[in-house]
Write a protein that holds these residues in place. Structure first.
Motif, PDB file in Angstrom:
ATOM      1  N   VAL A 389      -0.714  -8.331  -3.192  1.00  8.45           N
ATOM      2  CA  VAL A 389      -1.039  -7.196  -1.885  1.00  8.45           C
ATOM      3  C   VAL A 389      -0.199  -6.101  -2.190  1.00  8.45           C
ATOM      4  CG1 VAL A 389      -1.486  -6.804   0.312  1.00  8.45           C
ATOM      5  CG2 VAL A 389      -1.645  -9.182  -0.570  1.00  8.45           C
ATOM      6  N   VAL A 390       0.935  -6.226  -2.408  1.00 10.86           N
ATOM      7  CA  VAL A 390       2.127  -5.062  -2.612  1.00 10.86           C
ATOM      8  C   VAL A 390       2.720  -4.779  -3.755  1.00 10.86           C
ATOM      9  CG1 VAL A 390       2.387  -5.006   0.029  1.00 10.86           C
ATOM     10  CG2 VAL A 390       4.041  -6.323  -1.455  1.00 10.86           C
ATOM     11  N   SER A 391       3.326  -3.910  -3.936  1.00 12.62           N
ATOM     12  CA  SER A 391       4.040  -3.767  -5.514  1.00 12.62           C
ATOM     13  C   SER A 391       5.228  -4.310  -5.430  1.00 12.62           C
ATOM     14  CB  SER A 391       4.093  -2.290  -5.691  1.00 12.62           C
ATOM     15  OG  SER A 391       5.109  -2.039  -6.771  1.00 12.62           O
ATOM     16  N   LEU A 508      -5.080  -1.044   0.932  1.00 19.19           N
ATOM     17  CA  LEU A 508      -6.262  -0.571   0.195  1.00 19.19           C
ATOM     18  C   LEU A 508      -5.830   0.522  -0.757  1.00 19.19           C
ATOM     19  CD1 LEU A 508      -8.822  -0.825   3.502  1.00 19.19           C
ATOM     20  CD2 LEU A 508      -8.723  -2.185   1.173  1.00 19.19           C
ATOM     21  N   GLY A 509      -4.859   1.384  -0.099  1.00 18.63           N
ATOM     22  CA  GLY A 509      -4.671   2.633  -0.871  1.00 18.63           C
ATOM     23  C   GLY A 509      -3.685   1.936  -2.196  1.00 18.63           C
ATOM     24  N   ALA A 510      -2.762   1.012  -2.166  1.00 12.29           N
ATOM     25  CA  ALA A 510      -2.173   0.498  -3.076  1.00 12.29           C
ATOM     26  C   ALA A 510      -2.852  -0.137  -4.154  1.00 12.29           C
ATOM     27  CB  ALA A 510      -1.224  -0.415  -2.515  1.00 12.29           C
ATOM     28  N   SER A 511      -4.152  -0.944  -3.635  1.00 10.40           N
ATOM     29  CA  SER A 511      -5.126  -1.400  -4.701  1.00 10.40           C
ATOM     30  C   SER A 511      -5.742  -0.445  -5.560  1.00 10.40           C
ATOM     31  CB  SER A 511      -6.048  -2.213  -3.807  1.00 10.40           C
ATOM     32  OG  SER A 511      -6.874  -1.584  -3.138  1.00 10.40           O
ATOM     33  N   GLN A 512      -5.947   0.816  -5.064  1.00  7.75           N
ATOM     34  CA  GLN A 512      -6.517   1.735  -5.959  1.00  7.75           C
ATOM     35  C   GLN A 512      -5.662   2.607  -6.474  1.00  7.75           C
ATOM     36  OE1 GLN A 512     -10.071   1.833  -6.092  1.00  7.75           O
ATOM     37  NE2 GLN A 512      -9.989   0.175  -4.913  1.00  7.75           N
ATOM     38  N   GLY A 513      -4.149   2.470  -6.391  1.00 10.40           N
ATOM     39  CA  GLY A 513      -3.227   3.103  -7.139  1.00 10.40           C
ATOM     40  C   GLY A 513      -2.633   4.466  -6.561  1.00 10.40           C
ATOM     41  N   LYS A 514      -3.193   4.639  -5.193  1.00 12.19           N
ATOM     42  CA  LYS A 514      -2.795   5.670  -4.426  1.00 12.19           C
ATOM     43  C   LYS A 514      -1.775   5.213  -3.687  1.00 12.19           C
ATOM     44  CE  LYS A 514      -6.391   7.759  -5.834  1.00 12.19           C
ATOM     45  NZ  LYS A 514      -6.162   9.106  -6.818  1.00 12.19           N
ATOM     46  N   ASP A 515      -0.578   6.137  -3.298  1.00 11.82           N
ATOM     47  CA  ASP A 515       0.713   5.919  -2.062  1.00 11.82           C
ATOM     48  C   ASP A 515       0.209   6.608  -0.922  1.00 11.82           C
ATOM     49  OD1 ASP A 515       2.190   4.831  -4.463  1.00 11.82           O
ATOM     50  OD2 ASP A 515       2.867   6.693  -4.946  1.00 11.82           O
TER      51      ASP A 515
END
Length: 561
Positions: A389-391, A508-515
């Motif tokens: 879910v998270v980095s 959701l943003g992290a799953s798309q590579g967005k911060d």
């Protein structure tokens, strides 16, 4: 090969932390049980009595350092030479293992010498009776020829059926010396190893008993902890509460109600028997805002209860013990796995053959090492599930030992002194004004909920149901109850609901590579009605620099926040 492996492990710098990433260094809920078949050969008759001034306190670090020294020296000696660092079992030089962060210093309790000839108080007599019942259960599982042989060794008539022999042994066990002799023949010389675990099945403490198990062994462990757990689940909860409170009469460890969930009145006992009594402990899910004095750091509560596990709750003869059942606590019922210790023992059973042939010091070293690797695997699984879910870069352990997301320091670009209203190009970079609503995936806002979704929503918002029922758990120790969701029907949204919505956006943003950065401090959300002309005209005059504005924008025939 086994000694070579132990020599390698002894030379390896293991932390032996014995803690869970979810529950931290101090779990508020623990499960305790005994592995009766994890024993080692030990001549109890040859064990020397402890010194007269021994108070039951042992330096855990010095003891296990001496055990490690023995293992290392064994790998360096030629065959047949005596090990100068040999550690022999003794009442005054034997210690449980408790994680360094969990225990309250290096001095821990081991009061097994009190089992020898210490007179029991009247309130604690059930301690011995319960242990005898467990031994009787073990006798029933023996073959008839083994029971006959045991009767002959004890000088008892060995004729008759198996049940006749067991009844004779039962009478003989009333003599303490005969009891010890029967116990040694059935279970081995040592008393197995007792474990204290969290509901995630991570082992926090292990005690290698020299004699038969009793609540004293678990009291030794819990009183050596830095923070006493709020809930202790054990198959003899009443005996544990009685013994522990007798040891600390000035500051009762298990209180209120002697560790029961409610006062032992006739009305409460009757209500519990009828299934009408519920005892809510909301601090198990969300820490108390106004913490008690001398409270647990994760719950903020100073209440301590001892409950029966689900398979032993009906074995008690005291009707008041119905107030020690897990099912009475909605925050525990259906969530806590009170049998995780039994599952561990079933997994470890395959190791009994070679572990029980080791010397006592080798046995405890090997068990501490195996459980260390077992705990590491459990924590790795937890960490891997969170990484989905998270980095990985944002995970760290907080001061309580729980895995959390690290706070990211703001950059200069994040700091502004002027009000800022983001445009659609800022919120959705890379999109052109000509993209349709289908490409923006916004059609969902105009679709009515499906029947299954409507049914779920009605269940969550039903005010006739338990307002404190857990609906959603979105981070360790943080949950949303039914009453939290009741604010959805009003203009003012409950803060935790909004906070969870922003966390979903971040994920959701992290799953798309967005911060995507969200802030839940000083958060003011202003909802604006849709205006076809100029939405900015609806902004209030008292907009602050820390307000987050959900601004509607009309694109391709749809309103977009």
């Amino acid at each position: 090969m086994l000694h070579a492996y132990m020599h390698f492990e002894a030379l390896t710098a293991h932390s032996y932390s014995y803690s869970c990433y979810k529950c931290g260094y101090y779990p508020p809920v623990v499960i305790m049980d005994l592995h009766r078949k994890g024993v080692f050969n030990m001549p109890t008759s040859e064990m020397e009595t402890p010194p007269a001034d021994f108070d039951g306190r042992v330096n855990i670090k010095d003891f296990y350092d001496s055990v490690t020294s023995q293992i290392i020296c064994t790998g360096l000696l030629t065959s047949g030479r005596k090990n100068p660092f040999l550690v022999l079992p003794s009442y005054h030089n034997w210690a449980p293992w408790i994680g360094p962060k969990c225990r309250d210093g290096d001095i821990v309790f081991n009061t097994e010498h009190e089992k020898l000839h210490a007179p029991r108080q009247a309130a604690e007599m059930s301690d011995l009776q319960m242990t005898e019942e467990r031994l009787q259960d073990a006798l029933i599982n023996l073959r008839v020829d083994m029971v006959r042989k045991l009767c002959k060794q004890c000088g008892i008539d060995s004729k008759g059926s198996k049940m006749d022999l067991i009844l004779r042994l039962r009478e003989e066990m009333k003599n303490r010396s005969s009891y010890d002799k029967i116990f040694e023949k059935v279970w081995g010389a040592s008393g197995g190893w007792a474990v204290v675990m969290c509901p995630c099945a991570v082992v926090y403490s292990i005690k290698f008993n020299l004699r038969a198990e009793s609540p004293r062994d678990y009291a030794d462990i819990l009183l050596s902890w830095k923070h006493f757990p709020n809930i202790a689940i054990y198959d003899f909860a009443r005996g544990l509460a009685t013994h522990t409170n007798l040891r600390e009469p000035e500051n009762l460890p298990f209180s209120p109600h002697e560790g029961r969930l409610a006062e032992a009145s006739n009305d409460n006992v009757k209500s519990a028997a009828e299934g009408k009594l519920k005892v809510h402990l909301p601090w198990l899910k969300s820490k108390k805002k106004d913490a008690d004095t001398n409270c647990h750091p994760l719950t903020g509560s100073s209440e301590h209860y001892t409950l029966y596990d689900v398979f032993h709750e009906k074995n008690t003869k005291d009707p008041r013990d119905i107030l020690r059942r897990i099912a009475l606590v909605p925050e525990l019922a259906g969530w806590v796995n009170s049998q995780c210790a039994e599952q561990l023992f079933a997994d470890m059973r395959k190791n009994n053959y070679f572990l029980n042939t080791l010397t006592p010091s080798e046995h405890i070293f090997m068990m501490r090492n195996k459980l260390h690797h077992y705990n590491t695997q459990c924590n790795n699984k937890t960490e891997e599930s969170i990484k989905k879910v998270v980095s990985e870069d944002v995970l760290q352990l907080d001061h309580n030992g729980q895995i959390v997301m690290a706070a990211q320091p703001p950059t200069e670009a994040d700091v502004t002194t002027q009000p800022y209203c983001p445009s659609m190009s800022d919120l959705l970079p890379g999109l052109t004004p000509n993209q349709t609503s289908d490409q923006l995936n916004r059609r969902i806002w105009a679709v009515n909920p499906l029947p299954a979704q409507q049914k779920l929503l009605a269940y969550v918002l039903d005010k006739n149901k338990d307002p404190y029922e857990d609906i959603l758990s979105y981070s360790p120790g943080r949950t949303l109850t039914r009453c939290d969701f009741w604010s959805l029907a009003f203009e003012e949204v409950e803060a935790q609901i909004a906070d969870q919505c922003f966390q979903v956006i971040t994920a959701l943003g992290a799953s798309q590579g967005k911060d995507v950065h969200t802030f839940s401090i000083y958060l003011v959300v202003t909802w604006l009605p849709p205006f076809h002309n100029d939405p900015l005209a609806a902004l209030p005059d008292n907009i602050g620099t820390k307000d987050i504005i959900l601004l509607p924008s009309w694109e391709s025939g749809h309103w977009i926040l």
